[in-house]
Design a protein around this motif. Structure first.
Motif, PDB file in Angstrom:
ATOM      1  N   ILE A  22       7.247  -2.533 -17.802  1.00  0.00           N
ATOM      2  CA  ILE A  22       6.736  -3.652 -17.011  1.00  0.00           C
ATOM      3  C   ILE A  22       7.529  -3.740 -15.714  1.00  0.00           C
ATOM      4  CG2 ILE A  22       6.506  -6.164 -16.928  1.00  0.00           C
ATOM      5  CD1 ILE A  22       4.492  -4.861 -18.715  1.00  0.00           C
ATOM      6  N   CYS A  23       6.810  -3.921 -14.627  1.00  0.00           N
ATOM      7  CA  CYS A  23       7.475  -3.986 -13.328  1.00  0.00           C
ATOM      8  C   CYS A  23       8.391  -5.202 -13.266  1.00  0.00           C
ATOM      9  CB  CYS A  23       6.438  -4.073 -12.212  1.00  0.00           C
ATOM     10  SG  CYS A  23       5.301  -2.687 -12.217  1.00  0.00           S
ATOM     11  N   PRO A  24       9.586  -5.057 -12.736  1.00  0.00           N
ATOM     12  CA  PRO A  24      10.502  -6.191 -12.679  1.00  0.00           C
ATOM     13  C   PRO A  24       9.980  -7.282 -11.758  1.00  0.00           C
ATOM     14  CG  PRO A  24      11.329  -4.353 -11.376  1.00  0.00           C
ATOM     15  CD  PRO A  24      10.149  -3.843 -12.132  1.00  0.00           C
ATOM     16  N   SER A  25      10.321  -8.506 -12.085  1.00  0.00           N
ATOM     17  CA  SER A  25       9.896  -9.642 -11.276  1.00  0.00           C
ATOM     18  C   SER A  25      11.066 -10.596 -11.139  1.00  0.00           C
ATOM     19  CB  SER A  25       8.706 -10.352 -11.927  1.00  0.00           C
ATOM     20  OG  SER A  25       8.343 -11.483 -11.177  1.00  0.00           O
ATOM     21  N   ARG A  26      11.121 -11.258  -9.989  1.00  0.00           N
ATOM     22  CA  ARG A  26      12.210 -12.211  -9.757  1.00  0.00           C
ATOM     23  C   ARG A  26      11.863 -13.590 -10.302  1.00  0.00           C
ATOM     24  NH1 ARG A  26      11.922  -9.554  -4.700  1.00  0.00           N
ATOM     25  NH2 ARG A  26      10.780 -11.315  -3.803  1.00  0.00           N
ATOM     26  N   ARG A  27      10.759 -13.713 -10.985  1.00  0.00           N
ATOM     27  CA  ARG A  27      10.314 -15.025 -11.430  1.00  0.00           C
ATOM     28  C   ARG A  27       9.537 -14.872 -12.726  1.00  0.00           C
ATOM     29  NH1 ARG A  27       7.393 -12.881  -7.508  1.00  0.00           N
ATOM     30  NH2 ARG A  27       5.200 -12.520  -7.969  1.00  0.00           N
ATOM     31  N   GLU A  28       9.261 -15.999 -13.363  1.00  0.00           N
ATOM     32  CA  GLU A  28       8.412 -16.008 -14.538  1.00  0.00           C
ATOM     33  C   GLU A  28       6.977 -15.746 -14.116  1.00  0.00           C
ATOM     34  OE1 GLU A  28       7.728 -16.170 -18.553  1.00  0.00           O
ATOM     35  OE2 GLU A  28       9.647 -16.288 -17.504  1.00  0.00           O
ATOM     36  N   THR A  29       6.318 -14.839 -14.812  1.00  0.00           N
ATOM     37  CA  THR A  29       4.927 -14.537 -14.479  1.00  0.00           C
ATOM     38  C   THR A  29       3.994 -15.485 -15.222  1.00  0.00           C
ATOM     39  OG1 THR A  29       4.850 -12.911 -16.259  1.00  0.00           O
ATOM     40  CG2 THR A  29       5.412 -12.111 -14.074  1.00  0.00           C
ATOM     41  N   LEU A  30       2.757 -15.569 -14.734  1.00  0.00           N
ATOM     42  CA  LEU A  30       1.762 -16.406 -15.388  1.00  0.00           C
ATOM     43  C   LEU A  30       1.336 -15.762 -16.701  1.00  0.00           C
ATOM     44  CD1 LEU A  30      -0.463 -17.301 -12.293  1.00  0.00           C
ATOM     45  CD2 LEU A  30       1.211 -18.780 -13.425  1.00  0.00           C
ATOM     46  N   ASP A  31       0.956 -16.597 -17.666  1.00  0.00           N
ATOM     47  CA  ASP A  31       0.542 -16.093 -18.963  1.00  0.00           C
ATOM     48  C   ASP A  31      -0.808 -15.384 -18.866  1.00  0.00           C
ATOM     49  OD1 ASP A  31       2.792 -16.910 -20.330  1.00  0.00           O
ATOM     50  OD2 ASP A  31       1.986 -18.894 -20.785  1.00  0.00           O
ATOM     51  N   TRP A  32      -1.150 -14.649 -19.941  1.00  0.00           N
ATOM     52  CA  TRP A  32      -2.339 -13.800 -19.971  1.00  0.00           C
ATOM     53  C   TRP A  32      -3.632 -14.576 -19.772  1.00  0.00           C
ATOM     54  CZ3 TRP A  32      -6.210 -14.952 -23.289  1.00  0.00           C
ATOM     55  CH2 TRP A  32      -5.900 -15.767 -24.391  1.00  0.00           C
ATOM     56  N   ARG A  45       0.811  -1.217   0.000  1.00  0.00           N
ATOM     57  CA  ARG A  45       0.000   0.000   0.000  1.00  0.00           C
ATOM     58  C   ARG A  45       0.846   1.269   0.000  1.00  0.00           C
ATOM     59  NH1 ARG A  45       0.338   1.416   5.368  1.00  0.00           N
ATOM     60  NH2 ARG A  45       0.244  -0.310   6.868  1.00  0.00           N
ATOM     61  N   ASP A  46       2.116   1.168   0.345  1.00  0.00           N
ATOM     62  CA  ASP A  46       2.971   2.357   0.283  1.00  0.00           C
ATOM     63  C   ASP A  46       3.599   2.533  -1.100  1.00  0.00           C
ATOM     64  OD1 ASP A  46       4.892   0.369   0.188  1.00  0.00           O
ATOM     65  OD2 ASP A  46       5.911   0.950   2.043  1.00  0.00           O
ATOM     66  N   GLY A  47       3.222   1.676  -2.058  1.00  0.00           N
ATOM     67  CA  GLY A  47       3.727   1.792  -3.416  1.00  0.00           C
ATOM     68  C   GLY A  47       4.990   1.002  -3.686  1.00  0.00           C
ATOM     69  N   SER A  48       5.500   0.295  -2.723  1.00  0.00           N
ATOM     70  CA  SER A  48       6.742  -0.464  -2.914  1.00  0.00           C
ATOM     71  C   SER A  48       6.437  -1.900  -3.344  1.00  0.00           C
ATOM     72  CB  SER A  48       7.556  -0.470  -1.625  1.00  0.00           C
ATOM     73  OG  SER A  48       6.864  -1.163  -0.594  1.00  0.00           O
ATOM     74  N   GLU A  49       7.483  -2.560  -3.824  1.00  0.00           N
ATOM     75  CA  GLU A  49       7.456  -3.987  -4.157  1.00  0.00           C
ATOM     76  C   GLU A  49       6.345  -4.347  -5.132  1.00  0.00           C
ATOM     77  OE1 GLU A  49       7.709  -6.626  -0.808  1.00  0.00           O
ATOM     78  OE2 GLU A  49       8.982  -5.238   0.317  1.00  0.00           O
ATOM     79  N   MET A  50       6.177  -3.523  -6.182  1.00  0.00           N
ATOM     80  CA  MET A  50       5.204  -3.899  -7.207  1.00  0.00           C
ATOM     81  C   MET A  50       5.764  -5.041  -8.042  1.00  0.00           C
ATOM     82  SD  MET A  50       3.263  -1.687 -10.162  1.00  0.00           S
ATOM     83  CE  MET A  50       2.018  -1.047  -9.047  1.00  0.00           C
ATOM     84  N   ARG A  51       4.941  -6.066  -8.260  1.00  0.00           N
ATOM     85  CA  ARG A  51       5.351  -7.236  -9.034  1.00  0.00           C
ATOM     86  C   ARG A  51       4.258  -7.595 -10.031  1.00  0.00           C
ATOM     87  NH1 ARG A  51       6.579  -9.436  -3.563  1.00  0.00           N
ATOM     88  NH2 ARG A  51       8.825  -9.247  -3.212  1.00  0.00           N
ATOM     89  N   GLN A  52       4.674  -8.015 -11.189  1.00  0.00           N
ATOM     90  CA  GLN A  52       3.713  -8.521 -12.156  1.00  0.00           C
ATOM     91  C   GLN A  52       3.468  -9.994 -11.867  1.00  0.00           C
ATOM     92  OE1 GLN A  52       4.729  -9.172 -16.424  1.00  0.00           O
ATOM     93  NE2 GLN A  52       3.165  -7.619 -16.802  1.00  0.00           N
ATOM     94  N   LEU A  53       2.198 -10.349 -11.699  1.00  0.00           N
ATOM     95  CA  LEU A  53       1.822 -11.733 -11.412  1.00  0.00           C
ATOM     96  C   LEU A  53       1.280 -12.438 -12.646  1.00  0.00           C
ATOM     97  CD1 LEU A  53      -0.033 -11.062  -8.036  1.00  0.00           C
ATOM     98  CD2 LEU A  53       2.332 -11.828  -8.332  1.00  0.00           C
ATOM     99  N   ILE A  54       0.499 -11.708 -13.458  1.00  0.00           N
ATOM    100  CA  ILE A  54      -0.070 -12.250 -14.691  1.00  0.00           C
ATOM    101  C   ILE A  54       0.188 -11.244 -15.803  1.00  0.00           C
ATOM    102  CG2 ILE A  54      -2.179 -13.003 -15.865  1.00  0.00           C
ATOM    103  CD1 ILE A  54      -3.366 -13.665 -13.132  1.00  0.00           C
ATOM    104  N   LYS A  55       0.666 -11.714 -16.937  1.00  0.00           N
ATOM    105  CA  LYS A  55       0.944 -10.830 -18.065  1.00  0.00           C
ATOM    106  C   LYS A  55      -0.374 -10.369 -18.706  1.00  0.00           C
ATOM    107  CE  LYS A  55       5.064 -13.525 -19.262  1.00  0.00           C
ATOM    108  NZ  LYS A  55       5.662 -14.428 -20.271  1.00  0.00           N
TER     109      LYS A  55
END
Length: 693
Positions: A162-172, A143-153
């Motif tokens: 695109i927000c950086p992610s440490r892992r492969e995101t799920l497909d669309w 909620r403070d705007g930190s640690e944004m991650r993409q979970l699903i493309k």
């Protein structure tokens, strides 16, 4: 100005006007380095509200309390800025923060996962709607705007950064199904599985850990062709609904069970009951049709008898049950039932919430006041969403213990409710005696258009047709028309849903016939009240409503002086064509449409008669046609076929095609352009001296 507003926030004050303004200050100041423009307001004088004020994006899209009720999340934007997501301390102990904003996308929707983390998806509201509504992707953010991650493309990769992610995101092809109320930090997503013909075959359920990205399946031993899942509040799968070859099968898996048990199966259009909710005690709530009209009532399912319990829990006479159970962030208790008849209301089982509802209704009379609480058992703060037919809505915080109120924000700050039209709900009778619900929007007395004590009218036909058109609320289409002096008549013709099985089935295979008679009968009902000038009536609508516009001009040429049809079906036979241009499924073409519309072989003559494009010579009134170039529900071929047929008769329609749009207009500029065309078209044909026809 900006610094002063921020200083006032840091003084922990939340004045009535500040929340959206503050969010925009933060967004613009932080992300773009500009100052906040003044909030626009319609003039108090006689000038008409602008078309843009009705069709621009809302100032505030949604608000939600966090699980503890200590935080409030809201989307804010408006007509000139990207829609951002902000988080606000409801006690004012911390300054608001912008949790998420993109330079090339808008926040579409969001959900709290915990008091610290939200998930959200996006849409580009400054572009057309082609495929954007499908596969919107998903992100998580603190909620403070930190640690944004993409979970699903997202399906359409319109976000440049695109927000950086440490892992492969799920497909669309994944989307959010549920947020368990178990504190696990997990959400439930559905994986859409397709055949080699790009047909949806099934939906698998996965639990996704928002922090790590790890998934685990909930679909072991699931039945084939599952399209729908129902979960209990903790995220346990309780119901799956499979659809295949015109048959719908409902399966149940109770608490602690590993196997799925079939509890009903039958033709998809003739189900004995529809599963609706699973509560924390493992009870299944269903709707069944009762009484002569077959209106849907809410009941508990009895697993011993294998059928719904005889006594309904909730009935809504004259209407199908539409609503949901009201629970809190824990989900362990049902505090009430929210239902929609002509308008929304809440039946509270909890005495404190019932008392709070009365206090709010007394404070905000003449409005629907929808109360939400995160800790309903020991309620400290209630979020109030209040709206009416004339008021697009506003949000408030209410503290029952101290009877303290904090006004938050208006949904559309530049709409003056006192200048809006009123909406009324009537029951007319169709010529064969069928009940015919009708919505009527009546302009203010000082609106233009009055002639000899009567007003011009627009019969606005909803799409579907298997849907419901009206609710008691502010809606931009009829309100714009009413502001220009038109009485707006919206019939719930047979074939519409929401008014019982009898009303729904009466429309099957009657697109060209009695469904059009209902529209004409609704006009006659309103005209009999001596408010409408019967010589100044236009018919209009989108999708099926556009079809009804065209067929209305064919069937009732003396009733309507003009027509406006957009994204309109012009030849129902085209809906059966299996082409890449159409998104209708094989299942719909083979098993639903033949029953609802007509069998392409057995009913070939009827379907030919029901095609406005075949009957263009019978259309004599001026016509405005509009289509989306990339529409896959009603492909552009429908439009060009109708246009060319009319041109062959020497009656060239007004014609517009919007690039980048699908089945409707997402881009604000396109909405404004279209409705400005409608405004000019109606003024020319209904307010000018009548021409010979």
């Amino acid at each position: 100005m900006q610094n002063a507003a921020i200083r006032s926030l840091r003084g922990y004050s939340l004045p009535a006007w500040s929340l959206r303004r503050v969010c925009l200050h933060l967004v613009l100041g932080t992300s773009f380095g500009s100052t906040l423009p003044a909030l626009a307001a319609e003039p108090a004088g006689p000038a008409l509200p602008s078309v843009r004020s009705f069709f621009r994006n809302a100032d505030v899209g949604a608000m939600q309390l966090s699980p503890s009720g200590k935080w409030l999340a809201m989307t804010a934007g408006g007509s000139t800025t990207r829609v951002a997501l902000a988080a606000i301390d409801v006690d004012g102990k911390s300054p608001p923060t912008v949790a998420a904003i993109f330079s090339d996308a808008d926040i579409r929707s969001f959900r709290w996962i915990s008091d610290d983390v939200l998930v959200l998806n996006v849409i580009d509201q400054q572009s057309g709607g082609t495929e954007q509504r499908f596969g919107p992707g998903m992100f998580s953010v603190r909620r403070d705007g930190s640690e944004m991650r993409q979970l699903i493309k997202p399906r359409r990769d319109f976000i440049r950064a695109i927000c950086p992610s440490r892992r492969e995101t799920l497909d669309w092809n994944h989307d959010l199904l549920a947020v368990p109320r178990d504190g696990s930090g997990e959400v439930i997503v559905g994986a859409h599985n397709y055949t080699n013909r790009s047909e949806l075959d099934s939906v698998s359920a996965l639990r996704l850990d928002v922090a790590t990205g790890r998934t685990r399946t909930l679909s072991l031993a699931r039945p084939a062709h599952v399209m729908e899942w129902l979960f209990d509040p903790k995220g346990g799968p309780g119901v799956t609904v499979a659809e295949f070859q015109g048959v719908t099968t409902v399966y149940w898996r109770g608490p602690g069970q590993q196997e799925w048990t079939r509890i009903s199966s039958g033709p998809s259009l003739e189900q004995e009951f529809l599963p609706r909710f699973v509560d924390d005690k493992g009870r299944l709530y269903v709707t069944t049709n009762i009484g002569h009209e077959g209106t849907a009532a809410l009941q508990l399912f009895d697993f011993k008898t294998g059928a719904p319990e005889p006594k309904p829990l909730v009935t809504t006479p004259g209407f199908d049950f539409r609503g949901y159970l009201v629970t809190d962030a824990v989900g362990a208790d049902v505090f009430g039932v929210r239902v929609v008849t002509d308008a929304e209301s809440t039946v509270w089982f909890d005495a404190r919430m019932k008392a709070s509802q009365k206090k709010v209704d007394d404070r905000l009379p003449g409005h629907v006041n929808s109360l939400s609480c995160s800790q309903c058992k020991d309620v400290q703060v209630v979020l109030v969403h209040s709206w009416s037919d004339q008021d697009p809505g506003s949000f408030w915080l209410y503290r029952p213990a101290t009877d303290a109120w904090t006004p938050l924000d208006a949904v559309r700050a530049d709409i003056a409710p006192a200048r809006m039209a009123t909406l009324d709900f009537f029951h007319a009778k169709a010529r064969d005696g069928l009940d015919l619900p009708v919505w009527v929007t009546t302009p203010k007395k000082d609106a233009p258009g009055m002639r000899d004590g009567k007003r011009p009218a627009v019969v606005l036909v909803h799409g579907g047709p298997g849907s419901r058109g009206g609710f008691w609320r502010w809606s931009p289409d009829p309100q714009l028309l009413a502001s220009r002096g038109y009485v707006v008549i919206e019939p719930e013709y047979r074939g519409s849903t929401g008014f019982g099985r009898l009303h729904f089935e009466a429309g099957w295979k009657h697109w060209e016939g009695s469904m059009q008679d209902d529209v004409a009968d609704a006009l006659a009902f309103v005209a009999a009240k001596a408010l409408v000038d019967p010589n100044r009536v236009c018919i209009a609508g989108a999708s099926y409503g556009g079809y009804a516009t065209l067929m209305g001009l064919v069937r009732y040429p003396d009733l309507y002086r003009c027509g406006v049809a957009w994204v309109a079906v012009t030849d129902p036979r085209l809906l059966f064509e299996d082409t890449w241009e159409s998104d209708l499924s094989d299942e719909a073409r083979a098993y639903s449409l033949p029953t609802l519309l007509g069998d392409p072989q057995k009913d070939a003559d009827m379907l030919r008669t029901a095609a406005p494009a075949e009957r263009a010579a019978e259309i004599r009134a001026p016509l405005l046609l509009a289509f989306g170039r990339d529409d896959r529900r009603v492909p552009l071929k429908h439009g060009t076929l109708m246009r060319d047929a009319l041109r062959a008769q020497g009656r060239d329609p007004e014609w517009v095609v919007y690039d980048g749009e699908g089945h409707g207009w997402l881009k604000v500029d396109n909405r404004v352009d279209f409705w400005s065309r409608v405004e000019r078209f109606l003024d020319k044909n209904l307010n000018a001296a009548p021409a010979a026809r």
